[in-house]
Design an enzyme around this catalytic site. Structure first.
Site, PDB file in Angstrom:
ATOM      1  CB  ALA A  86       0.497  -7.762   3.194  1.00 23.54           C
ATOM      2  CB  ILE A  87      -4.672  -6.501   1.794  1.00 19.36           C
ATOM      3  CG1 ILE A  87      -4.234  -7.871   1.265  1.00 19.36           C
ATOM      4  CG2 ILE A  87      -5.543  -5.791   0.763  1.00 19.36           C
ATOM      5  CD1 ILE A  87      -5.385  -8.830   1.055  1.00 19.36           C
ATOM      6  CG  HIS A  88      -1.884  -0.854   2.754  1.00 23.89           C
ATOM      7  ND1 HIS A  88      -1.214   0.283   3.131  1.00 23.89           N
ATOM      8  CD2 HIS A  88      -1.158  -1.881   3.266  1.00 23.89           C
ATOM      9  CE1 HIS A  88      -0.144  -0.032   3.834  1.00 23.89           C
ATOM     10  NE2 HIS A  88      -0.080  -1.350   3.918  1.00 23.89           N
ATOM     11  N   PRO A  89      -6.468  -1.127   2.305  1.00 29.11           N
ATOM     12  CG  PRO A  89      -7.920  -0.672   4.045  1.00 29.11           C
ATOM     13  CD  PRO A  89      -6.472  -0.753   3.724  1.00 29.11           C
ATOM     14  CB  THR A  95      -3.366   2.756   0.122  1.00 31.95           C
ATOM     15  OG1 THR A  95      -2.106   3.373  -0.204  1.00 31.95           O
ATOM     16  CG2 THR A  95      -4.202   2.601  -1.139  1.00 31.95           C
TER      17      THR A  95
END
Length: 220
Positions: A86-89, A95
């Site tokens: 779920a983590i976007h850079p 993002t």
């Protein structure tokens, strides 16, 4: 005449006759190698047999992160575990996940993608999750903790802490530091099931002295 069992079968998918398929021992209902769940940990809610699809979200194989949950945990309806997918850079200007949409976007997106990963999510033993609790990626939750309903857990939770809110904060500790140390050493959840059965009254009544003595005894 059938003699009733002294304890539930840890390999039964739905151990509560009165609850039907709304309570399930998750170890027997999850088949994802990246999810490890201990004996007697149950989920009480809707679509229990779809826990790994509906309650463990963004759990993509390429991220490689695991969800590890101990024994005797109680997970209420709607509790969800957010995984590293779920983590976007955040290192770039945007993002936006360009890599998801094909063509040159996928090629260029993957060439420049830095996979953010906060590690595995670990839940100890005898942890109670209230309704619709939300656990963010890479969290460690200690033994005996209580996660209040609708809490959003963004930081590690110590053993025997009660946390609530968004973001979740410690409301209070269930026991003194010394008693927490003793309970961690007792670790009743690892006892043979026959011994646990014998000492259910002391477990439920919080008789730490009696449990400490019991730990030193060979069960007969």
């Amino acid at each position: 005449m059938q003699i009733p069992s002294l304890h539930p079968d840890p390999n039964a998918p739905y151990p509560c006759e009165f609850a039907g398929n709304s309570i399930g021992f998750l170890k027997n209902l999850v088949n994802n190698a990246m999810i490890c769940i201990g004996d007697f940990t149950y989920y009480h809610g809707d679509a229990v047999d779809q826990f790994q699809e509906k309650n463990v979200l963004y759990h993509y194989p390429h991220c490689g992160d695991k969800l590890v949950i101990g024994r005797f945990c109680q997970i209420a309806n709607g509790t969800q575990f957010i995984m590293n997918g779920a983590i976007h850079p955040l290192h770039g200007v945007s993002t936006f996940p360009f890599d998801l949409f094909g063509g040159e976007w996928t090629r260029l997106g993957m060439e420049n993608f830095q996979v953010p990963n906060k590690g595995d999510t670990h839940v100890g033993n005898d942890v109670w999750f209230g309704k619709s609790a939300l656990i963010m990626p890479g969290i460690n939750i200690g033994n005996g903790a209580v996660i209040a309903a609708h809490s959003v857990v963004t930081k590690d939770v110590p053993a025997y802490a009660i946390v609530a809110g968004n973001p979740a904060r410690i409301v209070r500790m269930r026991y003194s530091d010394e008693d927490i140390r003793r309970l961690q050493e007792i670790a009743w959840w690892h006892w043979p099931i026959e011994k646990i059965t014998r000492y259910i009254p002391d477990i439920m009544q919080g008789n730490i002295d009696q449990l400490e003595q019991a730990k030193q005894q060979e069960y007969k």
